[in-house]
Write a protein that holds these residues in place. Structure first.
Motif: not given
Length: 96
Positions: A12-16, A45-52
């Motif tokens: 969730n973007e609130n927790y980045l 780079k295209n999806n804020k909040g998504t990490f690998f």
């Protein structure tokens, strides 16, 4: 035989900011583990909040030991409320 892992996290973007702090601890401690050859956090780079998390382990036994480490168990517990969806984990062996 080396084993490769890619884990996908969607926060969730609130927790980045908080999530990145937890990742810093996880990465620092995991890189100290025996058998850890690579443990890198990549932000989509295209999806804020998504990490690998891109991982490379000497053997599957090393990966299995990692799964029981306190720093990983604590990370999972601490970030569970921040995730938009379940963590996806892909494991495999290099073919080419």
């Amino acid at each position: 035989m080396n084993i490769h892992v890619v884990a996908v996290f969607k926060f969730n973007e609130n927790y980045l900011m908080e999530a990145v702090e937890h990742f810093q601890t996880l990465v620092r401690e995991t890189r100290k583990e025996e058998g850890c050859l690579q443990y890198d956090l990549i932000e989509d780079k295209n999806n804020k909040g998504t990490f690998f998390m891109v991982e490379l382990w000497e053997t599957e036994d090393h990966l299995n030991r990692h799964s029981g480490q306190d720093h990983l168990l604590n990370f999972r517990k601490d970030v569970s409320k921040m995730l938009e969806s379940s963590i996806e984990v892909y494991k495999g062996f290099k073919t080419l």
